[in-house]
Design a protein around this motif. Structure first.
Motif, PDB file in Angstrom:
ATOM      1  N   ASP A   1      13.710  72.720  33.769  1.00  0.00           N
ATOM      2  CA  ASP A   1      15.105  72.284  33.689  1.00  0.00           C
ATOM      3  C   ASP A   1      15.265  70.767  33.736  1.00  0.00           C
ATOM      4  OD1 ASP A   1      15.833  74.975  33.626  1.00  0.00           O
ATOM      5  OD2 ASP A   1      15.825  75.075  35.817  1.00  0.00           O
ATOM      6  N   THR A   2      14.276  70.021  33.304  1.00  0.00           N
ATOM      7  CA  THR A   2      14.460  68.580  33.146  1.00  0.00           C
ATOM      8  C   THR A   2      14.390  68.272  31.655  1.00  0.00           C
ATOM      9  OG1 THR A   2      12.088  68.114  33.299  1.00  0.00           O
ATOM     10  CG2 THR A   2      13.335  68.067  35.355  1.00  0.00           C
ATOM     11  N   ARG A   3      14.946  67.109  31.287  1.00  0.00           N
ATOM     12  CA  ARG A   3      14.853  66.702  29.879  1.00  0.00           C
ATOM     13  C   ARG A   3      13.405  66.551  29.456  1.00  0.00           C
ATOM     14  NH1 ARG A   3      19.457  62.392  28.156  1.00  0.00           N
ATOM     15  NH2 ARG A   3      21.157  63.459  29.202  1.00  0.00           N
ATOM     16  N   PHE A   4      12.581  66.020  30.371  1.00  0.00           N
ATOM     17  CA  PHE A   4      11.177  65.810  30.023  1.00  0.00           C
ATOM     18  C   PHE A   4      10.491  67.118  29.642  1.00  0.00           C
ATOM     19  CE2 PHE A   4       8.917  61.644  31.099  1.00  0.00           C
ATOM     20  CZ  PHE A   4       9.943  60.907  30.539  1.00  0.00           C
ATOM     21  N   LYS A   5      10.819  68.168  30.389  1.00  0.00           N
ATOM     22  CA  LYS A   5      10.207  69.458  30.082  1.00  0.00           C
ATOM     23  C   LYS A   5      10.665  69.918  28.705  1.00  0.00           C
ATOM     24  CE  LYS A   5       7.916  73.277  31.211  1.00  0.00           C
ATOM     25  NZ  LYS A   5       8.164  74.155  30.098  1.00  0.00           N
ATOM     26  N   ARG A   6      11.945  69.729  28.432  1.00  0.00           N
ATOM     27  CA  ARG A   6      12.480  70.158  27.148  1.00  0.00           C
ATOM     28  C   ARG A   6      11.814  69.361  26.024  1.00  0.00           C
ATOM     29  NH1 ARG A   6      17.796  69.659  28.197  1.00  0.00           N
ATOM     30  NH2 ARG A   6      18.246  67.960  26.753  1.00  0.00           N
ATOM     31  N   TRP A   7      11.676  68.066  26.239  1.00  0.00           N
ATOM     32  CA  TRP A   7      11.058  67.224  25.212  1.00  0.00           C
ATOM     33  C   TRP A   7       9.594  67.603  25.014  1.00  0.00           C
ATOM     34  CZ3 TRP A   7      13.377  61.994  27.306  1.00  0.00           C
ATOM     35  CH2 TRP A   7      14.736  61.953  26.975  1.00  0.00           C
ATOM     36  N   LEU A   8       8.953  67.955  26.114  1.00  0.00           N
ATOM     37  CA  LEU A   8       7.558  68.379  26.016  1.00  0.00           C
ATOM     38  C   LEU A   8       7.457  69.653  25.176  1.00  0.00           C
ATOM     39  CD1 LEU A   8       4.615  67.890  27.179  1.00  0.00           C
ATOM     40  CD2 LEU A   8       5.197  69.619  28.882  1.00  0.00           C
ATOM     41  N   ASP A   9       8.354  70.617  25.493  1.00  0.00           N
ATOM     42  CA  ASP A   9       8.338  71.883  24.758  1.00  0.00           C
ATOM     43  C   ASP A   9       8.658  71.682  23.281  1.00  0.00           C
ATOM     44  OD1 ASP A   9       7.721  73.115  27.107  1.00  0.00           O
ATOM     45  OD2 ASP A   9       9.747  73.844  27.516  1.00  0.00           O
ATOM     46  N   GLN A  10       9.506  70.711  23.013  1.00  0.00           N
ATOM     47  CA  GLN A  10       9.876  70.447  21.614  1.00  0.00           C
ATOM     48  C   GLN A  10       8.818  69.619  20.893  1.00  0.00           C
ATOM     49  OE1 GLN A  10      13.570  68.434  22.276  1.00  0.00           O
ATOM     50  NE2 GLN A  10      14.776  70.318  22.436  1.00  0.00           N
ATOM     51  N   GLY A  11       7.815  69.178  21.645  1.00  0.00           N
ATOM     52  CA  GLY A  11       6.759  68.377  21.025  1.00  0.00           C
ATOM     53  C   GLY A  11       7.126  66.915  20.879  1.00  0.00           C
ATOM     54  N   ARG A  12       8.234  66.500  21.488  1.00  0.00           N
ATOM     55  CA  ARG A  12       8.620  65.088  21.395  1.00  0.00           C
ATOM     56  C   ARG A  12       7.823  64.234  22.368  1.00  0.00           C
ATOM     57  NH1 ARG A  12      15.037  65.260  21.794  1.00  0.00           N
ATOM     58  NH2 ARG A  12      14.777  63.005  21.801  1.00  0.00           N
ATOM     59  N   LEU A  13       7.305  64.859  23.415  1.00  0.00           N
ATOM     60  CA  LEU A  13       6.422  64.160  24.351  1.00  0.00           C
ATOM     61  C   LEU A  13       5.111  64.919  24.391  1.00  0.00           C
ATOM     62  CD1 LEU A  13       8.720  63.553  27.460  1.00  0.00           C
ATOM     63  CD2 LEU A  13       8.102  61.927  25.670  1.00  0.00           C
ATOM     64  N   SER A  14       4.027  64.211  24.681  1.00  0.00           N
ATOM     65  CA  SER A  14       2.793  64.959  24.883  1.00  0.00           C
ATOM     66  C   SER A  14       2.151  64.548  26.198  1.00  0.00           C
ATOM     67  CB  SER A  14       1.839  64.743  23.711  1.00  0.00           C
ATOM     68  OG  SER A  14       1.646  63.362  23.511  1.00  0.00           O
ATOM     69  N   LYS A  15       1.573  65.521  26.850  1.00  0.00           N
ATOM     70  CA  LYS A  15       0.933  65.303  28.139  1.00  0.00           C
ATOM     71  C   LYS A  15      -0.276  64.401  27.972  1.00  0.00           C
ATOM     72  CE  LYS A  15       1.872  69.207  31.148  1.00  0.00           C
ATOM     73  NZ  LYS A  15       1.539  70.563  31.478  1.00  0.00           N
TER      74      LYS A  15
ATOM     75  N   MET B   1       5.236  54.950  42.508  1.00  0.00           N
ATOM     76  CA  MET B   1       4.805  54.693  41.131  1.00  0.00           C
ATOM     77  C   MET B   1       4.504  56.033  40.445  1.00  0.00           C
ATOM     78  SD  MET B   1       4.784  51.381  40.669  1.00  0.00           S
ATOM     79  CE  MET B   1       3.728  51.060  39.249  1.00  0.00           C
ATOM     80  N   ILE B   2       4.730  56.057  39.130  1.00  0.00           N
ATOM     81  CA  ILE B   2       4.433  57.262  38.342  1.00  0.00           C
ATOM     82  C   ILE B   2       3.346  56.914  37.330  1.00  0.00           C
ATOM     83  CG2 ILE B   2       5.338  58.878  36.619  1.00  0.00           C
ATOM     84  CD1 ILE B   2       8.036  58.696  38.021  1.00  0.00           C
ATOM     85  N   TYR B   3       2.330  57.803  37.215  1.00  0.00           N
ATOM     86  CA  TYR B   3       1.306  57.554  36.198  1.00  0.00           C
ATOM     87  C   TYR B   3       1.137  58.769  35.300  1.00  0.00           C
ATOM     88  CZ  TYR B   3      -1.971  60.230  39.144  1.00  0.00           C
ATOM     89  OH  TYR B   3      -2.584  61.211  39.863  1.00  0.00           O
ATOM     90  N   ALA B   4       0.338  58.568  34.276  1.00  0.00           N
ATOM     91  CA  ALA B   4       0.074  59.610  33.262  1.00  0.00           C
ATOM     92  C   ALA B   4       1.296  59.864  32.387  1.00  0.00           C
ATOM     93  CB  ALA B   4      -0.415  60.910  33.894  1.00  0.00           C
ATOM     94  N   TRP B   5       2.094  58.793  32.199  1.00  0.00           N
ATOM     95  CA  TRP B   5       3.203  58.939  31.244  1.00  0.00           C
ATOM     96  C   TRP B   5       2.670  58.816  29.814  1.00  0.00           C
ATOM     97  CZ3 TRP B   5       3.069  53.898  29.504  1.00  0.00           C
ATOM     98  CH2 TRP B   5       2.873  52.872  30.432  1.00  0.00           C
ATOM     99  N   PRO B   6       3.437  59.315  28.838  1.00  0.00           N
ATOM    100  CA  PRO B   6       2.943  59.347  27.456  1.00  0.00           C
ATOM    101  C   PRO B   6       2.574  57.941  26.980  1.00  0.00           C
ATOM    102  CG  PRO B   6       4.979  60.612  27.661  1.00  0.00           C
ATOM    103  CD  PRO B   6       4.783  59.899  28.954  1.00  0.00           C
ATOM    104  N   GLY B   7       1.368  57.762  26.550  1.00  0.00           N
ATOM    105  CA  GLY B   7       0.942  56.496  25.980  1.00  0.00           C
ATOM    106  C   GLY B   7       0.324  55.534  26.997  1.00  0.00           C
ATOM    107  N   GLN B   8       0.312  55.904  28.273  1.00  0.00           N
ATOM    108  CA  GLN B   8      -0.240  54.990  29.269  1.00  0.00           C
ATOM    109  C   GLN B   8      -1.761  54.839  29.098  1.00  0.00           C
ATOM    110  OE1 GLN B   8      -0.064  56.222  33.370  1.00  0.00           O
ATOM    111  NE2 GLN B   8       0.294  54.135  34.072  1.00  0.00           N
TER     112      GLN B   8
END
Lengths: 599, 415
Positions: free
Chosen positions: B210-224, B173-180
């Protein structure tokens, strides 16, 4: 060559008023440089100079020019424009008989122009006013001519009008140099007297000495004596700048050129020294120059304490090519072994720091620059205090004296009010104001150097929408109600973060510094407590909460090498930090004692 | 375009002694998940059979005899059809005799390729332990993750495996995804724990390079997720698993007593292991070495040389020690400094063990604690130290591996 066919001149100008462009254009028109060899700003050699668009070292060049069928050699000595390098300007002036005062016809007279023009007038030079950029739509040459007359007392009604960019009017400038600047005098058979006005260090050739012959003749292979230092050298090569170094057999009176011998470092040479022949020495020395005045000091520490020796070597090497800074070993409780360096000003400091990092690949921690203070002991003796950390306890001295400078600001009249407020906020004391024209005012204040060192110039620029300029010179050391602001990290005093501030500002300064440190220092595995204090009185405190979550979720066999490298990268990110106790303090934090206070 | 070299650039590690843990990397997935930094490629158009043959060829040269544990990872091993799984596992049996020697044999499965037939096939082939990548139960989040299954598919796959007779079942299982939210996590975890009673891995979402998630995080599309929430999610996982009888035995892993993953424990104890397949890593003696993260170069090198060693990592003595502490402290039981020294092939005087002063400092900060008598003293993370295990690892790496700057080693995909 007959001295009647030689002219020696400097160009006095504010930054961006087109000095280097005019120089380039003169060289081009004279044919001294072929068009295809022209690089923009031919005279600025150093990468840093070209990048920043400023001149750091003075340069010299010879421009051949024919007028009325007679061949002339015009020696131009290029001078730096920034206030930090005034000292280089002074040296250059001594080697000239005249100066071109170059003023941007839309910007008008600036503080730096006034300062340098006065240097020229004091050196008894013939000053030729030239208005540049007169082809621009917003040029206002008549008003600017009036500003020149009011600020310098020079008749500027017939000032030459040029466009250095297009080349228009440049020939007239060359002609008027010949007409108005007196030729040098001197007897080629007299005992040699040559003025050393500059020197540069070249990796391959060693020290290249820039000189101007005043009396007598220097021949290749002559044994020469430096009258000040008493050292003897052989003139292995002599020559002139055309603009490349061009060897010749002899340099006579009035001529400007260079001299190469086996001089290993700039430290062996004294700028302002008089060069004569060992076998036939001159009676006396030419008037020399003052030693460079170090206005700003900062400590450099290697980020890795093991690199102290590398740092020493780098500083030694740098001193070969810039003799105007100084360094001496220093020890800090917090940072270990390093060097306290003296600079002509803040820009000079930045340049040295950048060169150390770029040319020597050194990673270093630099403390916030500070001025030098003096303390008066109870016995009445005065002593230098080179850094805030070195200030003894208050019971050890009567008072602290700080350097006060007279700041001259040239600003549009409508900003007088706001600049008065800013200057007063910086503990400035009003001296006077003069109207240069109906729209421009010279405002003079005495201000502690420490107050203008950091962002005063930026404030002036933004308050005057970029139209204001300033210049300053030292008035002396005066006592004031100053205290040492201590910074404690986890109850341990960090000497490299302390500063000397006016008592009335200590509270707000303390709060500001602590707030900035809180932002700069990363979170640790434990709480980091920050305090600002004067003596034992705590003025401000903040704490940085410990890290609470930092864990890599997965870690399996295949990842270990890769993950370790990622963790090591975090570790490498700490290279720009120093550990004080067990707290990592990044480089930027050491500079947070500078800057503006919160309102 | 770059062409793979004709032979691998590094020398292979020696074949490890019998009993060594064996890992097989099957690098194919239905699609690439957006957060994943393991080596995998979409299966479509790939020669799965050719890959199995190459892995067997590599095994012939490198695999240990009689491994104690076998782990099929990836990628998605369950994506292989039953006949290829049989070819692979029978082939390995011929080369190593694993069916007689293993104490544990696991395969990673994803919901879209795990039904009761596949579960039965794996059981019949000798793989009793299945680890299912459920990850989340929320359809939108699974879509954000780039996964091809729905929330209900995860539960269905667990059920199918259980009903097929799988008695060693684990869920990822994965936790701490955006909005959880905390509530959402409690509900999802509860639903999964009802179906998997032996083992659960709960991973804090990490944004890997080098993952999409990292790129999206850097672009501000996802937040930790905020730190406090991450911490609460972490603690709640411990509580709920504990209530279900699953004890935390590693930072992210929970199990019934006796169902801990032996294969993975070996990694955390810095033991020896041998990895086969593209991107797989091995550790033999003090040296780690890896295969290329690329299909073409792997196939080519196996074809020409029988191994595909692309890089070797030989950390110095004290860095190895730091690694041992970093990994060992992840285990709930903690570590014995003497065992760490042995695993790190550390030759020096135990009294001069440079890790001990670092550990004591961390004990003073309340981040580590000790147990046992002085001669057999063990160290482990305290509840306060557990959530900052990485920062603690950095302390060991920094103070022990201090003089070694990270140097780039040939690594990463060649194609």
């Amino acid at each position: 060559m007959n001295t009647g066919q030689i002219r020696n001149f400097a160009i006095v100008a504010h930054i961006d008023h087109g000095k280097s462009t005019l120089a380039d254009r003169m060289l081009e028109q004279s044919g001294a440089v072929k068009k295809r060899d022209m690089k923009a700003q031919l005279l600025d050699d150093m990468d840093l100079e070209r990048e920043r668009g400023i001149t750091i070292k003075a340069h010299a060049v010879t421009i051949p020019h024919k007028k009325d069928g007679v061949d002339f050699l015009l020696n131009m000595i290029d001078t730096p424009g920034h206030v930090d390098f005034n000292y280089e300007v002074e040296k250059s002036m001594q080697a000239c008989e005249g100066a071109i005062l170059l003023v941007d016809a839309s910007q008008g007279v600036e503080a730096q122009t006034v300062a340098n023009a006065y240097l020229a007038i004091e050196a008894d030079l013939e000053v030729i006013p030239v208005l540049n950029k007169t082809d621009l739509a917003h040029a206002r040459p008549d008003e600017v001519a009036e500003e020149i007359e009011n600020s310098l007392g020079i008749d500027a009604t017939d000032a030459l009008r040029v466009s250095a960019k297009s080349g228009e009017g440049v020939t007239e400038v060359l002609d008027s140099i010949i007409d108005r600047i007196p030729p040098p005098t001197g007897d080629s058979n007299a005992p040699l007297q040559a003025l050393i006005f500059d020197a540069v260090y070249n990796e391959y050739r060693g020290v290249i000495v820039y000189l101007r012959v005043m009396e007598g003749t220097l021949n290749r292979r002559d044994k020469v004596l430096m009258m000040g230092s008493g050292k003897v050298y052989e003139a292995v090569e002599i020559g002139t700048f055309r603009p490349k170094m061009t060897p010749c057999e002899a340099l006579g009176p009035g001529e400007v050129g260079y001299f190469i011998s086996n001089i290993k470092t700039l430290g062996d040479l004294r700028i302002g020294d008089t060069l004569t022949l060992q076998g036939k020495p001159a009676q006396g020395m030419l008037p020399g120059y003052a030693e460079p005045k170090h206005m700003v000091f900062a400590d450099f520490y290697p980020t890795n304490p093991g690199e102290f020796e590398e740092m020493r070597e780098a500083l030694e090497t740098l001193l070969l090519s810039d003799s105007s800074f100084s360094y001496e070993p220093v020890t800090s409780d917090a940072l270990g072994f390093g060097f306290r360096c003296g600079f002509l000003g803040l820009l000079h400091m930045e340049i040295i720091q950048e060169r150390l990092e770029r040319e020597h690949d050194l990673d270093m921690i630099q403390t916030a620059p500070s001025v030098t203070y003096k303390i008066k002991r109870k016995s009445g003796e005065e002593e230098w205090v080179l850094s805030p950390g070195a200030l003894p306890n208050p019971d050890q001295y009567e008072e602290i004296l700080e350097p006060i400078v007279r700041v001259s600001m040239l600003i549009p009249a409508e900003y007088v009010g706001v600049m008065m407020t800013i200057a007063t906020e910086h503990r400035g004391v009003y001296v006077r104001q003069d109207y240069l024209s109906t729209t421009r005012v010279q405002l003079v204040f005495d201000i502690p150097l420490a107050e203008i060192m950091y962002d005063f110039y930026d404030k002036l620029k933004s308050a005057t929408r970029g139209y204001g300029t300033m210049n300053y010179d030292l008035q002396g050391y005066f006592a004031d109600d100053l205290v040492k602001l201590l910074i404690l990290v986890n109850a341990k005093e960090v000497d490299a973060l302390s500063s000397i501030v006016h008592k009335s500002r200590a509270d707000i300064r303390g709060r500001t510094v602590i707030k900035k440190l809180r932002k700069e220092i990363p979170r640790h595995l434990f709480e980091v407590r920050l305090q600002a204090a004067v003596g034992s009185r705590i003025l401000a405190r903040e704490s940085i909460a410990p890290l609470r979550k930092d864990v890599t979720a997965k870690c399996y066999g295949g990842d270990i090498s890769r993950k370790r490298k990622l963790l090591e990268k975090q570790k490498a990110g700490k290279r720009k930090m120093r550990q004080v106790g067990n707290v990592d303090i990044p480089q930027k934090a050491f500079l947070s004692v500078l800057g503006s206070d919160d309102k | 375009m770059t062409f793979p070299r004709t032979s691998p650039p590094a020398a292979p590690l020696p074949r490890p002694e019998p009993g060594t843990a064996l890992y097989v990397h099957l690098p194919f997935c239905a699609t690439k998940c957006h957060y994943c930094d393991f080596f995998s490629v979409p299966a479509e158009g790939q020669d799965l059979e050719g890959m199995v043959e190459s892995i067997l060829k590599e095994a012939a040269q490198r695999a240990p005899r009689a491994p104690k544990t076998l782990f099929l990872g990836g990628g998605t091993p369950s994506l292989l059809p039953a006949n290829l799984l049989q070819r692979l596992l029978d082939g390995l049996q011929e080369l190593t005799g694993w069916r007689e020697s293993v104490e544990e044999a696991s395969a990673e499965c994803n919901p879209e390729s795990l039904d009761s037939d596949k579960a039965k096939a794996l059981l019949d082939l000798g793989i009793p332990r299945l680890s299912v990548g459920v990850q989340a139960l929320d359809d939108e989040v699974l879509e954000l993750f780039g996964r091809v299954h729905k929330g209900q598919d995860g539960l269905r796959a667990l059920e199918a495996a259980r009903d097929a007779g799988v008695a060693q079942l684990s869920a990822d299982m994965i936790y701490a995804w955006p909005g959880q939210t905390l509530k959402r996590w409690e509900d999802d975890l509860g639903a999964v724990l009802e179906l998997t009673t032996q083992h659960l891995s709960a991973y804090n979402l990490t944004y890997e390079e080098d993952t999409r998630f990292k790129r999206w995080l850097d672009q501000g599309r996802l937040s930790k997720a905020p730190e406090d929430l991450e911490l609460a999610l972490f603690e709640v996982a411990r509580e709920l698993c504990g209530a279900a009888g699953l004890a935390p035995y590693e930072v992210s892993n929970y199990s019934l007593s006796g169902h801990e993953c032996k294969h993975n424990i070996n990694y955390w104890q810095n033991g020896t292991y041998l990895g086969l397949g593209p991107g797989a890593v091995s550790k033999v003696g003090p040296v780690r070495a890896g295969n290329p993260r690329g299909i073409a170069s792997y196939l080519k090198w196996i074809d020409t040389c029988g191994h595909a060693t692309q890089w070797r990592d030989e950390p110095d003595e004290s860095t190895r020690l730091a690694e041992g502490w970093w990994l060992g402290l992840r285990l709930a039981e903690g570590l014995d400094p003497a065992a760490v020294r042995t695993a790190a092939h550390w030759q020096g005087d135990p009294a001069q063990d440079p890790a001990l002063p670092v550990a004591r400092e961390l004990v003073d900060l309340g981040l580590l604690e000790t147990s046992g008598q002085e001669a057999h003293e063990r160290f482990r993370l305290t509840p306060k130290g557990r959530p900052v295990a990485d920062a603690i690892a950095v302390q060991f790496l920094r103070q022990l591996g201090g003089n070694q700057d990270p140097k780039p080693t040939p690594e990463g995909p060649l194609e």
